[in-house]
Write a protein that holds these residues in place. Sequence first.
Motif, short mmCIF file in Angstrom:
data_model
loop_
_atom_site.label_atom_id
_atom_site.label_comp_id
_atom_site.label_asym_id
_atom_site.label_seq_id
_atom_site.Cartn_x
_atom_site.Cartn_y
_atom_site.Cartn_z
N TYR A 90 0.83 -1.21 0.00
CA TYR A 90 0.00 0.00 0.00
C TYR A 90 0.87 1.25 0.00
N ALA A 91 1.94 1.23 0.79
CA ALA A 91 2.84 2.39 0.83
C ALA A 91 3.45 2.65 -0.54
N GLY A 92 3.79 1.57 -1.25
CA GLY A 92 4.33 1.73 -2.60
C GLY A 92 3.33 2.37 -3.53
N GLU A 93 2.05 2.00 -3.43
CA GLU A 93 1.01 2.59 -4.26
C GLU A 93 0.84 4.09 -3.99
N LEU A 94 1.08 4.48 -2.73
CA LEU A 94 0.92 5.89 -2.35
C LEU A 94 2.15 6.72 -2.64
N GLY A 95 3.22 6.06 -3.10
CA GLY A 95 4.47 6.77 -3.33
C GLY A 95 5.25 6.98 -2.05
N LEU A 96 4.94 6.16 -1.03
CA LEU A 96 5.61 6.27 0.27
C LEU A 96 6.49 5.06 0.54
N GLY A 97 6.91 4.37 -0.52
CA GLY A 97 7.71 3.17 -0.35
C GLY A 97 9.00 3.42 0.42
N GLY A 98 9.54 4.61 0.30
CA GLY A 98 10.79 4.93 0.98
C GLY A 98 10.69 4.94 2.49
N ILE A 99 9.47 5.15 3.02
CA ILE A 99 9.33 5.17 4.48
C ILE A 99 8.53 3.98 5.00
N SER A 100 8.18 3.05 4.10
CA SER A 100 7.37 1.91 4.53
C SER A 100 8.06 1.09 5.60
N SER A 101 9.39 1.03 5.55
CA SER A 101 10.13 0.25 6.55
C SER A 101 10.04 0.87 7.93
N TYR A 102 9.72 2.18 8.00
CA TYR A 102 9.62 2.85 9.30
C TYR A 102 8.26 2.62 9.96
N PHE A 103 7.30 2.10 9.21
CA PHE A 103 5.97 1.87 9.79
C PHE A 103 6.06 0.97 11.01
N PHE A 104 6.73 -0.18 10.85
CA PHE A 104 6.80 -1.14 11.95
C PHE A 104 7.76 -0.68 13.05
N VAL A 105 8.71 0.18 12.71
CA VAL A 105 9.58 0.75 13.75
C VAL A 105 8.76 1.63 14.68
N VAL A 106 7.98 2.55 14.11
CA VAL A 106 7.12 3.41 14.92
C VAL A 106 6.11 2.58 15.69
N TYR A 107 5.50 1.63 14.99
CA TYR A 107 4.51 0.74 15.59
C TYR A 107 5.07 0.08 16.86
N ALA A 108 6.24 -0.53 16.73
CA ALA A 108 6.80 -1.31 17.83
C ALA A 108 7.39 -0.43 18.94
N VAL A 109 7.96 0.71 18.58
CA VAL A 109 8.51 1.62 19.59
C VAL A 109 7.39 2.12 20.51
N VAL A 110 6.27 2.52 19.91
CA VAL A 110 5.12 2.97 20.70
C VAL A 110 4.63 1.84 21.58
N LEU A 111 4.59 0.63 21.02
CA LEU A 111 4.16 -0.54 21.79
C LEU A 111 5.06 -0.76 23.00
N LEU A 112 6.38 -0.71 22.77
CA LEU A 112 7.34 -0.97 23.85
C LEU A 112 7.26 0.10 24.94
N LEU A 113 7.11 1.35 24.53
CA LEU A 113 7.06 2.44 25.51
C LEU A 113 5.79 2.40 26.35
N SER A 114 4.70 1.92 25.76
CA SER A 114 3.42 1.93 26.46
C SER A 114 3.20 0.70 27.34
N ARG A 115 3.91 -0.38 27.07
CA ARG A 115 3.60 -1.64 27.74
C ARG A 115 3.68 -1.57 29.27
N PRO A 116 4.70 -0.94 29.88
CA PRO A 116 4.73 -0.88 31.34
C PRO A 116 3.50 -0.20 31.93
N PHE A 117 3.01 0.86 31.27
CA PHE A 117 1.86 1.60 31.79
C PHE A 117 0.56 0.81 31.59
#
Length: 403
Positions: A238-265
């Motif tokens: 989907y990111a490639g279709e939107l012309g955002l293929g260059g940042i598609s790899s960062y999607f899961f980085v942001v996803y998981a960082v937010v997950l890790l930071l929130s888990r203790p709370f």
Amino acid sequence: MKKDQPELWTRNFISVSATNFFLFMTFYFLLVTLPIYVVENLGGEKSEAGLMTTVFLLSAILIRPFAGRWIEKHGGRKVLLFSLFVFLTATILYFFVSSITALMAVRFLHGIGFGIATTCTGAIVADIIPDSRRGEGMGYFILSSTLAMVIGPYVGLTAMQEWGVNAMLDFAAGSAVACVLAGNSIRVKKKQIQEQKERVQNPFNLKNLFEASAVPIAVTGSLFALAYSAILSFVSVYAGELGLGGISSYFFVVYAVVLLLSRPFTGKCYDLYGQNVIVYPAIVLFAIGMLLLGITDSAFLFLAAAACAGLGWGTLFPTYQTIAIQSAPPKRKAMATATFLSIFDIGIGLGSYIVGLAASLFSFRQLYLFGSAYILLGGTLIYYLLAGRKFHHIRKNEQEAVL
């Protein structure tokens, strides 16, 4: 830490956690890159791209009950090493794939190795962790797969975009080799003879292969997984279709960082206020993440969707798994975990295929918008009917008892 507190970070615990980490690293390398490979390199349809995840998870689901019996008979370490050999062999076979049919065959074999190996690591770590530190130990063990979710998609997509398919497969093969080395360093003591006899004497039937108390929350999780699979398998396409293929790899980085930071709370809120206080806001956040994906036209909204999905689904999944374990009798905790993961994987596998088919009829933008409504309305109702109302009454009775 108390002096008499049993040690957690033993060689075995570190080794089994490292094995789990590299297992999921390889899994995530291929999960987010193979759909692109199928569509762009093999000339396949989107439905065939989704089928790659379905075939993989199907073989993993089918093999898990047999893996449990083999562990009882031959021991966790022997079965683990066998499964890691199968896993590594399948990873190497990707280099020789030249058709969609061959790729499906390799995915099926790879799923067998993955299904047995993840069953083994779960059984081994359950025996290694001291009873008095089980919650802490399982938290760190699960963290190993979460870290793989941070690194795997980013490295896999970056390698594929910068250096091509073979480079991505080189990384996957290297991770599989590291997995074998980590697994080989595990030293597991034989289980007590009496416990072995009790398990082996149990007849091989569905009652012993599933934990009934975990089924309602597992079904709830699998229905949410149908929507999550649209992110897991197709967000890079989907990111490639939107012309955002260059940042598609960062999607899961942001996803998981937010997950890790929130888990203790989120974990503390769960302990203090119960399941429902965590689940309902998480459903809303998950729905918002899907909505943002459906309307995104910029890198900012794309990554904001990752943050909301990470906080939403990243909270729902461990919460549902904890509910499944806590709902089971003490002697059936491990089986409750297996039941939850097996049914959850069915949802992911079916979802990947269904979304792939739907993508041939609708745009990804439409699918993500529909997924948002499905999560917010259908997901909330599903959770309430299968689990939420029960926990509401339990919590209400507990508060009345305190008063």
